[in-house]
Design an enzyme around this catalytic site. Structure first.
Site, PDB file in Angstrom:
ATOM      1  N   CYS A   1      44.267  41.989  48.851  1.00  0.00           N
ATOM      2  CA  CYS A   1      43.691  43.205  49.437  1.00  0.00           C
ATOM      3  C   CYS A   1      42.301  42.943  50.040  1.00  0.00           C
ATOM      4  O   CYS A   1      42.232  42.282  51.075  1.00  0.00           O
ATOM      5  CB  CYS A   1      43.701  44.317  48.396  1.00  0.00           C
ATOM      6  SG  CYS A   1      43.706  45.926  49.165  1.00  0.00           S
TER       7      CYS A   1
ATOM      8  N   HIS B   1      48.732  44.326  45.446  1.00  0.00           N
ATOM      9  CA  HIS B   1      48.095  43.906  44.181  1.00  0.00           C
ATOM     10  C   HIS B   1      49.130  43.401  43.164  1.00  0.00           C
ATOM     11  O   HIS B   1      49.536  44.172  42.276  1.00  0.00           O
ATOM     12  CB  HIS B   1      47.340  45.098  43.569  1.00  0.00           C
ATOM     13  CG  HIS B   1      46.127  45.496  44.329  1.00  0.00           C
ATOM     14  ND1 HIS B   1      44.872  45.029  44.023  1.00  0.00           N
ATOM     15  CD2 HIS B   1      45.969  46.327  45.387  1.00  0.00           C
ATOM     16  CE1 HIS B   1      43.991  45.554  44.861  1.00  0.00           C
ATOM     17  NE2 HIS B   1      44.624  46.343  45.696  1.00  0.00           N
TER      18      HIS B   1
ATOM     19  N   GLU C   1      48.637  41.670  40.672  1.00  0.00           N
ATOM     20  CA  GLU C   1      48.036  41.668  39.325  1.00  0.00           C
ATOM     21  C   GLU C   1      48.215  43.018  38.622  1.00  0.00           C
ATOM     22  O   GLU C   1      47.973  43.127  37.420  1.00  0.00           O
ATOM     23  CB  GLU C   1      46.546  41.290  39.410  1.00  0.00           C
ATOM     24  CG  GLU C   1      45.594  42.361  39.914  1.00  0.00           C
ATOM     25  CD  GLU C   1      45.651  42.603  41.437  1.00  0.00           C
ATOM     26  OE1 GLU C   1      46.508  42.000  42.116  1.00  0.00           O
ATOM     27  OE2 GLU C   1      44.828  43.408  41.911  1.00  0.00           O
TER      28      GLU C   1
END
Ligand code: GLN
Length: 190
Positions: A78, A171, A173
């Site tokens: 991002c 994302h 994660e």
């Protein structure tokens, strides 16, 4: 064992660290040049690219990260992808120009600030679906011929690779699926 740095000046670095820790990886939160010196790979997390750029310069990490990325793998998500881009259109921000993509910030519009949707990944000879978490996400509007697309959301390319650099507009994660981080670790080992 290899050490992976997670740039920890701003943004959601903790979640990257947790994912890498889950994989048994030795991780280092990077806030200084010395921190980066002991790393074999670096993750640049999401956050706010304008702020991240200012902080990188303030901590003398701007050129340091550039020089690091010439030799060692860097994974940007991002805002991290924004900083790695060659050029930003519409809401420009200074970038490191480490991957040959042109990127538009906040490209999904104000109405769709954040969303989760299915992605198609094609990586390491495998094809699979992945949960894409997008938060005020950028779009890759064009990419050079040396850039390999690795993931798609509808018709948009959302993850790319060029030599040492891996970059995603979403994302990974923030999901429990660790395969993209595992892929990055294979780049560091390789
Ligand atoms: N919108 C942010 C920017 O332009 C990026 C958002 C994110 O990293 N989740 O920098």
């Amino acid at each position: 064992m290899n050490r992976i740095g997670v740039l920890a000046l701003q943004g959601d670095f903790e979640k990257h660290k947790i994912t890498l820790d889950t994989l048994g990886q030795h991780t280092v939160l990077v806030r200084t040049k010395k921190d980066l010196d002991i790393c074999d790979g670096l993750v640049i997390p999401g956050g706010e690219s304008t702020t991240l750029t200012k902080l990188l310069k303030k901590h003398q990490l701007w050129e340091k990260v550039y020089n690091f990325a010439v030799e060692k793998p860097v994974f940007g998500t991002c805002a991290g992808l924004i900083i790695l881009s060659r050029q930003i259109v519409k809401e420009p921000v200074e970038t490191l120009d480490l991957i040959d993509i042109v990127t538009e910030r906040n490209a999904y519009g104000r109405q769709i600030d954040s969303f989760i949707d299915e992605l198609d990944i094609k990586m390491s000879g495998m094809e699979y679906k992945f949960e894409g978490v997008f938060i005020r996400a950028p779009k890759i509007v064009s990419s050079g011929k040396n850039v390999t697309p690795l993931a798609w959301h509808r018709q948009n390319v959302v993850m790319v690779e060029q030599n040492n650099i891996l970059a995603a507009t979403f994302h990974p994660e923030l999901t429990n699926d660790t395969r993209i981080h595992e892929y990055f670790l294979t780049k560091v080992k390789g």
